[in-house]
Write an enzyme that holds these catalytic residues in place. Sequence first.
Site, PDB file in Angstrom:
ATOM      1  N   LYS A 106       0.955  -1.160   0.010  1.00  0.00           N
ATOM      2  CA  LYS A 106      -0.009  -0.109  -0.096  1.00  0.00           C
ATOM      3  C   LYS A 106       1.009   1.306   0.116  1.00  0.00           C
ATOM      4  O   LYS A 106       2.004   1.260   0.477  1.00  0.00           O
ATOM      5  CB  LYS A 106      -0.667  -0.061   1.168  1.00  0.00           C
ATOM      6  CG  LYS A 106      -1.911   0.878   1.026  1.00  0.00           C
ATOM      7  CD  LYS A 106      -3.420   0.076   0.637  1.00  0.00           C
ATOM      8  CE  LYS A 106      -4.590   0.860   0.595  1.00  0.00           C
ATOM      9  NZ  LYS A 106      -5.850   0.050   0.429  1.00  0.00           N
TER      10      LYS A 106
HETATM   11  N1  LIG Z   1     -11.613   2.152  -4.013  1.00  0.00           N
HETATM   12  C1  LIG Z   1     -11.287   0.948  -4.083  1.00  0.00           C
HETATM   13  O1  LIG Z   1     -11.399   0.110  -4.910  1.00  0.00           O
HETATM   14  C2  LIG Z   1     -11.063   0.253  -2.725  1.00  0.00           C
HETATM   15  C3  LIG Z   1     -11.298   1.069  -1.444  1.00  0.00           C
HETATM   16  N2  LIG Z   1     -11.471   0.491  -0.181  1.00  0.00           N
HETATM   17  C4  LIG Z   1     -11.513   1.226   1.019  1.00  0.00           C
HETATM   18  O2  LIG Z   1     -12.828   1.711   1.103  1.00  0.00           O
HETATM   19  C5  LIG Z   1     -13.055   2.957   1.949  1.00  0.00           C
HETATM   20  C6  LIG Z   1     -13.360   4.095   0.865  1.00  0.00           C
HETATM   21  O3  LIG Z   1     -12.453   4.163  -0.172  1.00  0.00           O
HETATM   22  P1  LIG Z   1     -13.189   4.927  -1.634  1.00  0.00           P
HETATM   23  O4  LIG Z   1     -14.769   4.670  -1.605  1.00  0.00           O
HETATM   24  O5  LIG Z   1     -12.268   4.405  -2.491  1.00  0.00           O
HETATM   25  O6  LIG Z   1     -13.039   6.446  -1.190  1.00  0.00           O
HETATM   26  P2  LIG Z   1     -13.550   7.778  -1.679  1.00  0.00           P
HETATM   27  O7  LIG Z   1     -12.567   8.867  -1.671  1.00  0.00           O
HETATM   28  O8  LIG Z   1     -14.229   7.363  -2.926  1.00  0.00           O
HETATM   29  O9  LIG Z   1     -14.629   7.873  -0.464  1.00  0.00           O
HETATM   30  C7  LIG Z   1     -14.532   7.855   0.632  1.00  0.00           C
HETATM   31  C8  LIG Z   1     -15.670   8.485   1.370  1.00  0.00           C
HETATM   32  O10 LIG Z   1     -15.614   8.524   2.674  1.00  0.00           O
HETATM   33  C9  LIG Z   1     -16.443   9.909   3.225  1.00  0.00           C
HETATM   34  N3  LIG Z   1     -15.859   9.848   4.492  1.00  0.00           N
HETATM   35  C10 LIG Z   1     -14.476  10.593   4.680  1.00  0.00           C
HETATM   36  N4  LIG Z   1     -14.253  10.790   6.014  1.00  0.00           N
HETATM   37  C11 LIG Z   1     -15.577  10.688   6.612  1.00  0.00           C
HETATM   38  C12 LIG Z   1     -16.158  10.737   7.816  1.00  0.00           C
HETATM   39  N5  LIG Z   1     -15.381  10.992   8.978  1.00  0.00           N
HETATM   40  N6  LIG Z   1     -17.358  10.423   8.139  1.00  0.00           N
HETATM   41  C13 LIG Z   1     -18.201   9.773   6.990  1.00  0.00           C
HETATM   42  N7  LIG Z   1     -17.780   9.706   5.694  1.00  0.00           N
HETATM   43  C14 LIG Z   1     -16.433  10.028   5.622  1.00  0.00           C
HETATM   44  C15 LIG Z   1     -15.969  10.737   2.205  1.00  0.00           C
HETATM   45  O11 LIG Z   1     -16.794  11.777   2.349  1.00  0.00           O
HETATM   46  C16 LIG Z   1     -16.448   9.690   0.822  1.00  0.00           C
HETATM   47  O12 LIG Z   1     -17.763   9.512   0.591  1.00  0.00           O
HETATM   48  C17 LIG Z   1     -11.535   3.078   2.162  1.00  0.00           C
HETATM   49  O13 LIG Z   1     -11.350   2.479   3.255  1.00  0.00           O
HETATM   50  C18 LIG Z   1     -10.571   2.378   1.152  1.00  0.00           C
HETATM   51  O14 LIG Z   1      -9.166   1.918   1.718  1.00  0.00           O
HETATM   52  C19 LIG Z   1     -11.116  -0.983  -0.260  1.00  0.00           C
HETATM   53  C20 LIG Z   1     -10.948  -1.738  -1.250  1.00  0.00           C
HETATM   54  C21 LIG Z   1     -10.914  -1.153  -2.595  1.00  0.00           C
HETATM   55  O1  LIG Z   2      -7.192  -2.905  -6.323  1.00  0.00           O
HETATM   56  C1  LIG Z   2      -6.057  -2.929  -5.945  1.00  0.00           C
HETATM   57  O2  LIG Z   2      -4.934  -3.274  -6.346  1.00  0.00           O
HETATM   58  C2  LIG Z   2      -6.057  -2.427  -4.386  1.00  0.00           C
HETATM   59  C3  LIG Z   2      -7.308  -1.972  -3.934  1.00  0.00           C
HETATM   60  C4  LIG Z   2      -7.088  -1.665  -2.453  1.00  0.00           C
HETATM   61  O3  LIG Z   2      -6.132  -0.689  -2.210  1.00  0.00           O
HETATM   62  C5  LIG Z   2      -7.725  -2.490  -1.191  1.00  0.00           C
HETATM   63  O4  LIG Z   2      -8.329  -3.483  -1.591  1.00  0.00           O
HETATM   64  O5  LIG Z   2      -7.586  -1.826  -0.312  1.00  0.00           O
END
Ligand SMILES: NC(=O)C1=CN([C@@H]2O[C@H](COP(=O)(O)OP(=O)(O)OC[C@H]3O[C@@H](n4cnc5c(N)ncnc54)[C@H](O)[C@@H]3O)[C@@H](O)[C@H]2O)C=CC1
Ligand SMILES: O=C(O)CCC(=O)C(=O)O
Length: 436
Positions: free
Chosen positions: A126
């Site tokens: 990461k």
């Molecule tokens: N994007 C991906 O493919 C993957 C993401 N994740 C995990 O999913 C989670 C979200 O990632 P994404 O959706 O990609 O990020 P993103 O940046 O698209 O969205 C993050 C969301 O969390 C909200 N947020 C931030 N602080 C907050 C708070 N204090 N209270 C309520 N909401 C809050 C933001 O407003 C936003 O809606 C993270 O933990 C990330 O590591 C896990 C696997 C894959």
């Molecule tokens: O798509 C990837 O390689 C990693 C996604 C990721 O950062 C996660 O699963 O938390």
Amino acid sequence: MSMHDDNSGASARLGGLSYLNPAAPEPWASFIEQIERVRPYLGPLERWIETLKHPKRTLIVDVPIERDDGTIAHFEGYRVQHNLSRGPGKGGIRFHPAVTLNEVMALAGWMTVKNAAIGLPFGGAKGGIRVDPSSLSKGELQRMTRRYTSEIGLIIGPDRDIPAPDVGTNAKTMAVMMDTFSMNRGGTATGVVTGKPIALGGSLGRQEATGRGVYLCAREAGKHQHIPMEGARVVVQGFGNVGGIAARLFRAAGARVIAIADHTATLANEAGIDIPAAQAWVAEHGGLAGFNGAAPIDIEDFWQLECEYLVPAALEGQITPERANRVRTRVVVEGANGPTTPAADDVLRDRGVLVVPDVLANAGGVTVSYFEWVQDFSSFFWTEDEINARLERIMVSAYDAIWQVAQEKQVPLRTAAFIIACHRVLEARAERGLYP
Ligand SMILES: NC(=O)C1=CN([C@@H]2O[C@H](COP(=O)(O)OP(=O)(O)OC[C@H]3O[C@@H](n4cnc5c(N)ncnc54)[C@H](O)[C@@H]3O)[C@@H](O)[C@H]2O)C=CC1
Ligand SMILES: O=C(O)CCC(=O)C(=O)O
């Protein structure tokens, strides 16, 4: 169109420093505790357990850029390769003002476990930069991304370590990373990152894959818990890539999303929220604040809404023991990485709440990243239907395997996933270290 297409939109959704939950332990401490919980189940492999408590490679880089006003700014960046025993490192890149080495180490460790639990041929890695990307102009953001990529270029590569998007980054970030790495190498290397735009070798379905995996896991959990999806009440924290898409898929399957939250607002509507309308609002305004399809509620009331599924899809350390005592849900499906602290896990177990852990529930993203990497290598691209069908097969069979171990050993799903994953990683480690 994707909510991740424009980095200014992604930046606006980050939530600033507010996501640091002072009531939660440091993420790396939570990861170590989770590893310790697997110790009794490792048999002879236990002698290798320390491997998992020591990231293999930790790179801290200084990222200087010239700002538009001529001043020089420095940002601290990281790439951690937690374990490479089963293949190249794999895991996302986070741009957020609260990124720390401790957090990136934990996120890399969870990638090791996730990739092994699902059976993907990757180690865990990461990266991130401590920066608020919304404070940078587009040019500054591009210069920072390029400099960071060059700095971590020492250790990444299609057969070494393959980044992808995470919080605060998106397909555009991946395009710039791919271009920078390729320029430095003197040849186009599409396989160095995943989550790229389709025009650069990205995969159909990657954008939606994490949210889709969350929904599929909820559906499978519902079968065991006898929860019909039709009319099930769903509460989602985080309304970005993961939370927004998961919410849309729940709704499309007949569930009722009764509350959503992001860093700008916490909203509820018992009759069910129009998710596509909320997504369109966020795409235009950068956050849920002002969306009138639901009413504002207090954040602590949000955690105790009665529902069938609670989906934390924001950031780490959100479900503390105190909140775990108050939730009124049957299933927690972890879209975020590390949203539940180990002590909160115990409370939820004692209260009979099923937790589908991050290393399973949000693995849809890295699974389709794997598909993207394979497609890039073979220069042969699959249809979206093929990708979604393969994703579903992998997620359902991983869910079943983890469920089976949980039943056999009488442990929570998280411990079961860690048992499967740690066996795979440590067996590979042991095999690589033994003489015939
Ligand atoms: N994007 C991906 O493919 C993957 C993401 N994740 C995990 O999913 C989670 C979200 O990632 P994404 O959706 O990609 O990020 P993103 O940046 O698209 O969205 C993050 C969301 O969390 C909200 N947020 C931030 N602080 C907050 C708070 N204090 N209270 C309520 N909401 C809050 C933001 O407003 C936003 O809606 C993270 O933990 C990330 O590591 C896990 C696997 C894959
Ligand atoms: O798509 C990837 O390689 C990693 C996604 C990721 O950062 C996660 O699963 O938390």
